[in-house]
Design a protein around this motif. Structure first.
Motif, PDB file in Angstrom:
ATOM      1  N   ARG A 317      42.603  31.323  45.924  1.00 27.15           N
ATOM      2  CA  ARG A 317      42.859  30.831  47.273  1.00 27.15           C
ATOM      3  C   ARG A 317      42.440  29.375  47.421  1.00 27.15           C
ATOM      4  N   ILE A 318      41.364  28.991  46.751  1.00 21.26           N
ATOM      5  CA  ILE A 318      40.795  27.651  46.900  1.00 21.26           C
ATOM      6  C   ILE A 318      41.445  26.650  45.964  1.00 21.26           C
ATOM      7  N   ALA A 319      41.613  27.040  44.694  1.00 23.52           N
ATOM      8  CA  ALA A 319      42.007  26.079  43.663  1.00 23.52           C
ATOM      9  C   ALA A 319      43.311  26.402  42.968  1.00 23.52           C
ATOM     10  N   GLY A 320      43.945  27.525  43.296  1.00 22.64           N
ATOM     11  CA  GLY A 320      45.149  27.919  42.590  1.00 22.64           C
ATOM     12  C   GLY A 320      44.813  28.689  41.327  1.00 22.64           C
ATOM     13  N   ASP A 321      45.788  28.799  40.446  1.00 23.71           N
ATOM     14  CA  ASP A 321      45.618  29.615  39.244  1.00 23.71           C
ATOM     15  C   ASP A 321      44.939  28.811  38.133  1.00 23.71           C
ATOM     16  N   VAL A 322      43.667  28.511  38.347  1.00 20.23           N
ATOM     17  CA  VAL A 322      42.878  27.841  37.316  1.00 20.23           C
ATOM     18  C   VAL A 322      41.893  28.841  36.726  1.00 20.23           C
ATOM     19  N   PRO A 323      41.462  28.653  35.483  1.00 20.72           N
ATOM     20  CA  PRO A 323      40.472  29.562  34.903  1.00 20.72           C
ATOM     21  C   PRO A 323      39.158  29.522  35.682  1.00 20.72           C
ATOM     22  N   VAL A 324      38.440  30.643  35.635  1.00 18.18           N
ATOM     23  CA  VAL A 324      37.128  30.743  36.278  1.00 18.18           C
ATOM     24  C   VAL A 324      36.132  31.220  35.231  1.00 18.18           C
ATOM     25  N   THR A 325      35.088  30.436  35.026  1.00 15.91           N
ATOM     26  CA  THR A 325      34.021  30.851  34.126  1.00 15.91           C
ATOM     27  C   THR A 325      32.766  31.106  34.943  1.00 15.91           C
ATOM     28  N   GLY A 354      29.356  40.619  30.306  1.00 14.10           N
ATOM     29  CA  GLY A 354      30.253  39.606  29.771  1.00 14.10           C
ATOM     30  C   GLY A 354      31.633  40.197  29.560  1.00 14.10           C
ATOM     31  N   ALA A 355      31.676  41.413  28.997  1.00  8.58           N
ATOM     32  CA  ALA A 355      32.951  42.104  28.802  1.00  8.58           C
ATOM     33  C   ALA A 355      33.635  42.380  30.136  1.00  8.58           C
ATOM     34  N   GLU A 356      32.851  42.750  31.159  1.00 10.72           N
ATOM     35  CA  GLU A 356      33.455  43.058  32.458  1.00 10.72           C
ATOM     36  C   GLU A 356      34.045  41.810  33.103  1.00 10.72           C
ATOM     37  N   ALA A 357      33.473  40.644  32.801  1.00 14.03           N
ATOM     38  CA  ALA A 357      34.096  39.402  33.273  1.00 14.03           C
ATOM     39  C   ALA A 357      35.466  39.235  32.623  1.00 14.03           C
ATOM     40  N   TYR A 358      35.525  39.364  31.304  1.00 14.28           N
ATOM     41  CA  TYR A 358      36.823  39.291  30.621  1.00 14.28           C
ATOM     42  C   TYR A 358      37.779  40.344  31.155  1.00 14.28           C
ATOM     43  N   ALA A 359      37.274  41.543  31.426  1.00 13.11           N
ATOM     44  CA  ALA A 359      38.118  42.654  31.871  1.00 13.11           C
ATOM     45  C   ALA A 359      38.727  42.408  33.235  1.00 13.11           C
ATOM     46  N   ASN A 360      38.225  41.436  33.975  1.00 11.98           N
ATOM     47  CA  ASN A 360      38.742  41.135  35.301  1.00 11.98           C
ATOM     48  C   ASN A 360      39.248  39.706  35.425  1.00 11.98           C
ATOM     49  N   GLY A 361      39.586  39.119  34.279  1.00 12.08           N
ATOM     50  CA  GLY A 361      40.274  37.837  34.270  1.00 12.08           C
ATOM     51  C   GLY A 361      39.394  36.620  34.353  1.00 12.08           C
ATOM     52  N   LEU A 362      38.054  36.779  34.163  1.00 16.86           N
ATOM     53  CA  LEU A 362      37.127  35.656  34.161  1.00 16.86           C
ATOM     54  C   LEU A 362      36.637  35.397  32.747  1.00 16.86           C
ATOM     55  N   PHE A 363      35.930  34.283  32.579  1.00 14.74           N
ATOM     56  CA  PHE A 363      35.413  33.898  31.271  1.00 14.74           C
ATOM     57  C   PHE A 363      33.901  33.695  31.365  1.00 14.74           C
ATOM     58  N   PHE A 400      43.505  37.136  26.632  1.00 17.10           N
ATOM     59  CA  PHE A 400      42.661  36.908  27.806  1.00 17.10           C
ATOM     60  C   PHE A 400      43.109  35.731  28.669  1.00 17.10           C
ATOM     61  N   GLN A 401      44.183  35.080  28.308  1.00 17.20           N
ATOM     62  CA  GLN A 401      44.611  33.885  29.037  1.00 17.20           C
ATOM     63  C   GLN A 401      45.597  34.226  30.143  1.00 17.20           C
ATOM     64  N   ARG A 402      45.471  33.503  31.271  1.00 16.60           N
ATOM     65  CA  ARG A 402      46.437  33.537  32.380  1.00 16.60           C
ATOM     66  C   ARG A 402      46.657  34.953  32.918  1.00 16.60           C
ATOM     67  N   GLY A 426      53.584  34.696  32.943  1.00 17.65           N
ATOM     68  CA  GLY A 426      54.483  34.133  31.941  1.00 17.65           C
ATOM     69  C   GLY A 426      55.068  35.190  31.026  1.00 17.65           C
ATOM     70  N   THR A 427      54.209  35.965  30.364  1.00 15.83           N
ATOM     71  CA  THR A 427      54.702  36.970  29.420  1.00 15.83           C
ATOM     72  C   THR A 427      54.892  38.337  30.069  1.00 15.83           C
ATOM     73  N   GLY A 428      54.137  38.612  31.139  1.00 12.52           N
ATOM     74  CA  GLY A 428      54.185  39.928  31.762  1.00 12.52           C
ATOM     75  C   GLY A 428      53.446  40.996  30.982  1.00 12.52           C
ATOM     76  N   ALA A 429      52.790  40.618  29.882  1.00 14.31           N
ATOM     77  CA  ALA A 429      52.077  41.589  29.048  1.00 14.31           C
ATOM     78  C   ALA A 429      50.949  42.244  29.833  1.00 14.31           C
ATOM     79  N   ARG A 430      50.796  43.548  29.642  1.00 11.49           N
ATOM     80  CA  ARG A 430      49.768  44.308  30.356  1.00 11.49           C
ATOM     81  C   ARG A 430      48.720  44.842  29.387  1.00 11.49           C
ATOM     82  N   SER A 431      47.493  44.948  29.912  1.00 14.14           N
ATOM     83  CA  SER A 431      46.410  45.532  29.134  1.00 14.14           C
ATOM     84  C   SER A 431      45.466  46.259  30.085  1.00 14.14           C
ATOM     85  N   ILE A 432      44.926  47.379  29.630  1.00 19.99           N
ATOM     86  CA  ILE A 432      43.962  48.161  30.400  1.00 19.99           C
ATOM     87  C   ILE A 432      42.590  47.961  29.782  1.00 19.99           C
ATOM     88  N   HIS A 433      41.602  47.672  30.613  1.00 20.59           N
ATOM     89  CA  HIS A 433      40.260  47.354  30.146  1.00 20.59           C
ATOM     90  C   HIS A 433      39.279  48.391  30.680  1.00 20.59           C
TER      91      HIS A 433
END
Length: 500
Positions: A317-325, A354-363, A400-402, A426-433
């Motif tokens: 909402r604030i910055a658009g689709d940028v990575p979040v660490t 750390g894994a749960e961050a990756y599992a929800n789109g963060l780094f 883990f990107q995008r 972009g790719t539409g690829a899905r993964s379950i974490h």
């Protein structure tokens, strides 16, 4: 750091007080060594903590400092520094130039980007005022507030100002007088004093408190249309634009910009995890507990999924689709709790949270060193673990990107397991974490998990990978009209199901 070889070091060097004012303060030779390893090297510095020795005179220090509603500089003794500390005033153009000066030195030295720490932290009021927001009321901000009011209410007459906000003759916003002339134009501090709000300017009884706004440190919410919200975003954008233009003009290259928190106009957001944060409403006001500990031991049973998703959603909402660490921020009890964990539980912290961050789109930024001399990751025996554990994420970096959180819910037939579906832009690829929160001073593995979700169409293949084992597996699965069911034989800390 050279041993770990991360993609990015988000704060490799930093400006603090007078350390970083001059090019000679830095060892820019290390940048080449980072680049030889393929590591992106970020400079950094404090954007708001200032000391008397940072400036040539007491008068300049005073001019750079934020003020309370009485017009006095606000002390920040709560930092515990031996020298008097204050917050710098982002509304002062000379202070913004001061910040850009050290950032430009770092750009000249070859950094790939700059992380700005605590950009909007000068509005808390500090310990003196019980952090009630009595700060930021300097002449520069007061003049801008008048500009804001005149722009928002262009048709207001003297009678309107008086009836709407309780202003008085002799202290009204005027278009025919420069906003910076606080003697003849509106002086908000005078208004606050006259009404007895100078010790608590954000009091609910103050009809202008909502116009001024309530600043949340390290957050610039997109929906904040108050004076401070609009003008802080404006000055922050101005700084970012100037620094990017400087790098293009002088070094002929594009640099990365980040910040501590969730701010707009950045290439990625770096969120410090600290207590008293605004990321969860809790009875004690401490916010999200990013390093959950009970009795000195890791509380691995807690899930941070909701908190991580909140951060990702707010960042979009604030910055658009940028990575979040996310990183464990500098000295506070969360960092102390982490450093005091037994070695195996330190490792479990990253294997779970750390894994749960990756599992929800963060780094997650793996913690290597703080700024006050605590043992480094190498000294307390974590560096070898980081080197081997992070290899999994490097080998599968494209996964883990995008990523966005998928719209489809995932259900797991076992308690204590957080599940998420990610879909790649972009790719539409899905993964379950799947992240295991069954924990008792050590992970409690789960067996024969039933995982279900509904998809637009059935995948051709389901594979299982994890940092907990080498290679990949093919779990049993079935799918009919998009209803997918997978059986996972064993979950230790973290499993990923890729759907192809």
């Amino acid at each position: 750091m050279y041993t770990l070889v991360p993609d990015v070091n988000i704060r490799a060097i930093g400006k603090w007080s007078t350390n970083g004012d001059e090019p000679a303060d830095y060892n820019f030779g290390q940048i080449r060594r980072y680049h030889d390893k393929g590591i992106t090297f970020m400079g950094s510095g404090t954007s708001s903590v200032i000391f008397p020795q940072d400036f040539p005179s007491a008068e300049v220090f005073d001019d750079m400092s934020t003020r309370d509603a009485n017009g006095d500089p606000v002390p920040h003794d709560e930092f515990g520094f031996p020298e008097p500390a204050r917050r710098g005033n982002l509304f002062n153009p000379k202070y913004r130039r001061y910040l850009l000066h050290w950032a430009e030195i770092q750009v000249d030295g070859g950094v790939d980007g700059v992380t700005f720490d605590e950009v909007n932290a000068g509005f808390s009021g500090g310990q003196k005022y019980g952090f009630n927001g009595n700060e930021g009321f300097d002449d520069y901000a007061i003049a801008d507030f008048t500009r804001y009011l005149l722009n928002k209410y262009p048709a207001f007459t003297a009678a309107d100002w008086k009836s709407r906000f309780g202003m008085t003759d002799g202290n009204l916003p005027r278009r025919d007088v420069p906003a910076g002339d606080l003697t003849r134009n509106f002086d908000y501090r005078t208004y606050l004093k006259a009404n007895g709000w100078n010790a608590d300017p954000l009091a609910s009884a103050n009809p202008l408190a909502g116009e001024w706004g309530r600043v949340t440190a390290n957050r610039m919410y997109a929906e904040d249309t108050s004076f401070t919200g609009i003008y802080l975003r404006r000055y922050w954008k101005q700084m970012v634009d100037e620094l990017r233009a400087y790098a293009l003009r002088t070094a002929h290259r594009r640099i990365l910009i980040s910040s501590n928190g969730l701010l707009p106009y950045v290439d990625f957001n770096s969120v410090g995890m600290y207590p008293w944060n605004p990321d969860e409403q809790t009875p004690d006001y401490r916010g999200a507990d990013y390093v959950p500990v009970v009795g000195g031991h890791l509380n691995g049973a807690k899930s941070l999924q909701a908190n991580y998703r909140y951060l990702k959603d707010q960042s979009r909402r604030i910055a658009g689709d940028v990575p979040v660490t996310v990183f464990i921020d500098w000295p506070n009890d969360m960092m102390t709790n982490y450093l005091n964990l037994p070695l195996a539980e330190k490792q479990d912290y990253w294997k779970i949270f750390g894994a749960e961050a990756y599992a929800n789109g963060l780094f997650p930024a793996f913690h290597l060193k703080d700024t006050v001399g605590s043992p480094t990751a190498e000294q307390y025996g974590m560096l070898d673990f980081f080197r081997t554990y992070t290899r999994f994420y490097k080998d599968h970096r494209s996964l883990f990107q995008r990523n966005d959180i998928g719209a489809q819910a995932v259900t797991v037939g076992t308690a204590g397991v957080s599940a998420s579906l990610l879909q790649q832009r972009g790719t539409g690829a899905r993964s379950i974490h799947l992240v295991n929160h069954n924990y008792a001073q050590g992970i409690v593995p789960q067996s024969r998990l039933s995982v279900q979700t509904r998809l637009p169409q059935c995948p051709r293949k389901v594979s299982l990978i994890s940092p907990d084992f080498a290679g990949s597996k093919t779990p049993a699965s079935s799918c009919h009209q998009g209803q997918l069911t997978i059986t996972v034989d064993r979950l230790d800390h973290y499993d990923i199901l890729t759907l192809n």
